[in-house]
Design an enzyme around this catalytic site. Structure first.
Site, PDB file in Angstrom:
ATOM      1  CB  SER A  37      -0.921   0.002   1.217  1.00  0.00           C
ATOM      2  OG  SER A  37      -1.621   1.234   1.305  1.00  0.00           O
ATOM      3  CE  LYS A  87     -11.877  -0.387  -0.821  1.00  0.00           C
ATOM      4  NZ  LYS A  87     -11.845   0.222  -2.167  1.00  0.00           N
ATOM      5  NE  ARG A 176     -11.154 -12.780 -15.579  1.00  0.00           N
ATOM      6  CZ  ARG A 176     -10.425 -11.895 -14.940  1.00  0.00           C
ATOM      7  NH1 ARG A 176     -10.780 -11.506 -13.713  1.00  0.00           N
ATOM      8  NH2 ARG A 176      -9.337 -11.369 -15.486  1.00  0.00           N
ATOM      9  NE  ARG A 180     -18.775 -10.919  -7.645  1.00  0.00           N
ATOM     10  CZ  ARG A 180     -17.624 -10.363  -7.291  1.00  0.00           C
ATOM     11  NH1 ARG A 180     -16.480 -10.799  -7.795  1.00  0.00           N
ATOM     12  NH2 ARG A 180     -17.605  -9.348  -6.452  1.00  0.00           N
ATOM     13  N   GLY A 258      -4.839   4.961 -11.594  1.00  0.00           N
ATOM     14  CA  GLY A 258      -5.143   4.511 -10.251  1.00  0.00           C
ATOM     15  C   GLY A 258      -4.504   5.391  -9.191  1.00  0.00           C
TER      16      GLY A 258
END
Length: 297
Positions: A37, A87, A176, A180, A258
């Protein structure tokens, strides 16, 4: 050089609660893995710029163990940044959550009401407004067309909501596992559809692609040319460029990285950790942001 007034996090990370140092308040990033991180560099740069004698470390907590670990925490914790795979657990742990956190199903920021071990936590998702801020910094104020979101996890949910906020006319979620993608689309409501990632191609009306696939989407088939003006958000930033970022760069099309997303969501976390609202700027915020940006370079 280490300055005793501003504790510097050591390299690596802890499998148990990080020991208390000399800082007046404690913060950490939680996740698994978490050793990679960049949040400690970002956050500590902000606190140095603000003159705050705070600590910020890494704390590895495996999936399924967030509540037990934080319930047993010691004195002095002001809050936590939360990354994968925790999360959703952070959402369940928080006593109070924002509308963005609830809608996305993800909390990436926990802020305690006090430094006491039993203090309740408030949960927020700074990824959504952080993405909007990152786009604005690149001069991208609106999405005029269809948004494609690759992936169906918690980051994908945040990217899709940010795309809605930026004005996307329709959002297509590709994963994929199509079930979902369909589940995320159903949760986000009208104007969102779920599809299989194997069928993803660019269209003339594609105005935005949000790549949240871990490590970046690998080009497995011909997706077609990059539409003129279409923007890419690539949530992955190591290694760089991702395959899609390279395709976008070759087409001279706009790319939000990102690291852009990481920076701007972290600025909002710093606001919250300091006791301000998410919309209340920091003192000398422009200088703080530049110090954080320099810490990423």
């Amino acid at each position: 050089m280490t300055n005793e007034r501003y504790p510097v996090v050591p390299e690596g990370f802890n499998d148990s609660e990080p020991p208390r140092g000399i800082g007046s308040q404690r913060l950490a990033v939680l996740g698994d893995p978490v050793g990679h991180s960049r949040s400690p560099q970002l956050q500590l740069a902000a606190y140095r710029a603000l003159g705050r004698r705070w600590e910020y470390s890494r704390w590895r907590i495996p999936a399924g163990q967030l509540a037990a670990a934080l319930d047993a925490r010691s004195q002095g914790w002001r809050g936590f940044s939360v990354t994968a795979p925790l999360k959703a657990e952070a959402l369940a742990f928080a006593s109070e959550v924002s509308a963005d956190a609830r809608r996305s199903g993800a909390v990436n920021t926990l802020v305690f009401d006090s430094l006491e071990p039993g203090a309740p936590a408030r949960g927020e998702n700074t990824d959504i407004p952080g993405i909007v801020r990152a786009f604005g910094e690149r001069g991208l104020e609106r999405i005029e067309g269809v948004a494609h979101v690759l992936g169906a996890g918690e980051t994908a949910a945040s990217v899709a909501i940010a795309a809605q906020r930026l004005g996307a006319s329709r959002i297509e979620v590709y994963a994929r596992r199509p079930e979902r993608a369909e589940a995320l689309a159903e949760r986000l409501g009208d104007g969102v559809t779920g599809r299989t990632l194997a069928d993803w191609v660019l269209g003339d009306d594609t105005a935005f692609v949000g790549d949240t696939v871990p490590g970046g989407y690998v080009l497995a088939n011909d997706i077609g040319p990059v539409p003129a003006g279409a923007a890419l958000l690539s949530a992955a930033y190591h290694p760089w460029p991702t395959p899609l970022a390279e395709r976008w760069q070759d087409a001279s099309a706009p790319v939000v990285t990102g690291l852009d997303m990481l920076l701007h969501q972290a600025v909002l976390q710093v606001r919250l950790f300091g006791g301000d609202t998410i919309d209340e700027p920091l003192p000398n915020e422009a200088e703080v942001v530049e110090a954080m940006r320099a810490a990423l370079s």
